[in-house]
Write a protein that holds these residues in place. Structure first.
Motif, PDB file in Angstrom:
ATOM      1  N   LYS A   1      67.194 -49.032 -65.053  1.00  0.00           N
ATOM      2  CA  LYS A   1      66.930 -48.171 -66.213  1.00  0.00           C
ATOM      3  C   LYS A   1      66.114 -46.950 -65.796  1.00  0.00           C
ATOM      4  O   LYS A   1      66.394 -45.828 -66.214  1.00  0.00           O
ATOM      5  CB  LYS A   1      66.185 -48.966 -67.288  1.00  0.00           C
ATOM      6  CG  LYS A   1      65.918 -48.176 -68.559  1.00  0.00           C
ATOM      7  CD  LYS A   1      65.175 -49.034 -69.570  1.00  0.00           C
ATOM      8  CE  LYS A   1      64.855 -48.310 -70.833  1.00  0.00           C
ATOM      9  NZ  LYS A   1      64.114 -47.082 -70.683  1.00  0.00           N
ATOM     10  N   PHE A   2      65.122 -47.164 -64.945  1.00  0.00           N
ATOM     11  CA  PHE A   2      64.317 -46.048 -64.445  1.00  0.00           C
ATOM     12  C   PHE A   2      65.200 -45.046 -63.696  1.00  0.00           C
ATOM     13  O   PHE A   2      65.090 -43.831 -63.900  1.00  0.00           O
ATOM     14  CB  PHE A   2      63.195 -46.560 -63.530  1.00  0.00           C
ATOM     15  CG  PHE A   2      62.399 -45.462 -62.901  1.00  0.00           C
ATOM     16  CD1 PHE A   2      61.363 -44.859 -63.598  1.00  0.00           C
ATOM     17  CD2 PHE A   2      62.693 -45.021 -61.616  1.00  0.00           C
ATOM     18  CE1 PHE A   2      60.630 -43.836 -63.025  1.00  0.00           C
ATOM     19  CE2 PHE A   2      61.973 -43.997 -61.035  1.00  0.00           C
ATOM     20  CZ  PHE A   2      60.934 -43.396 -61.740  1.00  0.00           C
ATOM     21  N   GLU A   3      66.073 -45.556 -62.827  1.00  0.00           N
ATOM     22  CA  GLU A   3      66.964 -44.675 -62.068  1.00  0.00           C
ATOM     23  C   GLU A   3      67.924 -43.934 -62.986  1.00  0.00           C
ATOM     24  O   GLU A   3      68.135 -42.736 -62.829  1.00  0.00           O
ATOM     25  CB  GLU A   3      67.743 -45.471 -61.013  1.00  0.00           C
ATOM     26  CG  GLU A   3      66.894 -45.971 -59.873  1.00  0.00           C
ATOM     27  CD  GLU A   3      66.213 -44.872 -59.076  1.00  0.00           C
ATOM     28  OE1 GLU A   3      66.782 -43.767 -58.912  1.00  0.00           O
ATOM     29  OE2 GLU A   3      65.088 -45.114 -58.613  1.00  0.00           O
ATOM     30  N   LEU A   4      68.504 -44.648 -63.945  1.00  0.00           N
ATOM     31  CA  LEU A   4      69.432 -44.007 -64.880  1.00  0.00           C
ATOM     32  C   LEU A   4      68.718 -42.903 -65.665  1.00  0.00           C
ATOM     33  O   LEU A   4      69.240 -41.799 -65.800  1.00  0.00           O
ATOM     34  CB  LEU A   4      70.025 -45.037 -65.845  1.00  0.00           C
ATOM     35  CG  LEU A   4      70.940 -44.480 -66.936  1.00  0.00           C
ATOM     36  CD1 LEU A   4      72.170 -43.801 -66.337  1.00  0.00           C
ATOM     37  CD2 LEU A   4      71.351 -45.579 -67.906  1.00  0.00           C
ATOM     38  N   ASP A   5      67.529 -43.189 -66.152  1.00  0.00           N
ATOM     39  CA  ASP A   5      66.760 -42.187 -66.886  1.00  0.00           C
ATOM     40  C   ASP A   5      66.466 -40.967 -66.014  1.00  0.00           C
ATOM     41  O   ASP A   5      66.562 -39.826 -66.471  1.00  0.00           O
ATOM     42  CB  ASP A   5      65.449 -42.782 -67.419  1.00  0.00           C
ATOM     43  CG  ASP A   5      65.659 -43.807 -68.517  1.00  0.00           C
ATOM     44  OD1 ASP A   5      66.780 -43.903 -69.071  1.00  0.00           O
ATOM     45  OD2 ASP A   5      64.697 -44.551 -68.821  1.00  0.00           O
ATOM     46  N   SER A   6      66.133 -41.211 -64.750  1.00  0.00           N
ATOM     47  CA  SER A   6      65.839 -40.102 -63.827  1.00  0.00           C
ATOM     48  C   SER A   6      67.073 -39.239 -63.588  1.00  0.00           C
ATOM     49  O   SER A   6      66.997 -38.001 -63.611  1.00  0.00           O
ATOM     50  CB  SER A   6      65.331 -40.647 -62.487  1.00  0.00           C
ATOM     51  OG  SER A   6      64.125 -41.344 -62.650  1.00  0.00           O
ATOM     52  N   VAL A   7      68.206 -39.885 -63.365  1.00  0.00           N
ATOM     53  CA  VAL A   7      69.447 -39.147 -63.118  1.00  0.00           C
ATOM     54  C   VAL A   7      69.855 -38.375 -64.372  1.00  0.00           C
ATOM     55  O   VAL A   7      70.205 -37.185 -64.289  1.00  0.00           O
ATOM     56  CB  VAL A   7      70.576 -40.098 -62.649  1.00  0.00           C
ATOM     57  CG1 VAL A   7      71.922 -39.374 -62.630  1.00  0.00           C
ATOM     58  CG2 VAL A   7      70.255 -40.674 -61.282  1.00  0.00           C
TER      59      VAL A   7
END
Length: 168
Positions: free
Chosen positions: A97-103
């Motif tokens: 979720k953190f990675e998706l939000d960052s992307v």
């Protein structure tokens, strides 16, 4: 090592299969676990149940039902293993979720149109989003902007470009 009994047709022990599917139905759709299934649980090899559920990346769902319905002695070694699989699934979800939000933030900031696909989208339809495990992020971008997106990911989020397939 999977220690489930396999018959000559290569099918898992029927009791274990019945328990596995009852626990998944309970977790996903909140279906009650029958008294027959509860009786079966005590005769099922829990280590084997964990092995087969882990192999199919659903041990956290089985754990949720077993532990949430108090169907396993929480002092057993296997109960601790199931509990850890739940924790690991939540951690995986938080990381992805953190990675998706960052992307997504990076793409939005750079005015790139995109659509998150598959796991990132359908996890909202699960009782809890961490129940939908995945290990990648699928995002649709316009083919004309692919090089720009690659450059942004490498320069801003420190991603590495690996082998690229026809759908990447």
């Amino acid at each position: 090592i999977c220690i489930l009994e396999i018959n000559k047709e290569g099918i898992m022990d029927r009791k274990t299969l019945d328990v596995l599917f009852a626990l998944i139905r309970n977790c996903i759709s909140d279906e009650d676990i029958s008294s027959n299934t509860i009786k079966l649980i005590s005769s099922v090899d829990l280590d084997g149940l964990f092995d087969i559920s882990k192999k199919h990346d659903i041990s956290h769902l089985v754990a949720f039902s077993l532990l949430g319905n108090n169907l396993i002695d929480k002092t057993q070694k296997t109960a601790e293993i199931f509990k850890k699989s739940n924790i690991f699934a939540v951690m995986r979800y938080e990381k992805i979720k953190f990675e998706l939000d960052s992307v997504c933030r990076l793409l939005e900031d750079n005015k790139i149109k995109f659509i998150p696909l598959k796991g990132s989208f359908i996890r909202d339809y699960y009782p809890e989003p961490w129940m939908r495990t995945s290990c990648d992020i699928d995002i649709l971008v316009n083919k004309n902007q692919l090089k720009k997106v690659e450059k942004l990911l490498v320069e801003n989020l420190k991603y590495r470009k690996a082998n690229v397939g026809p759908h990447d």
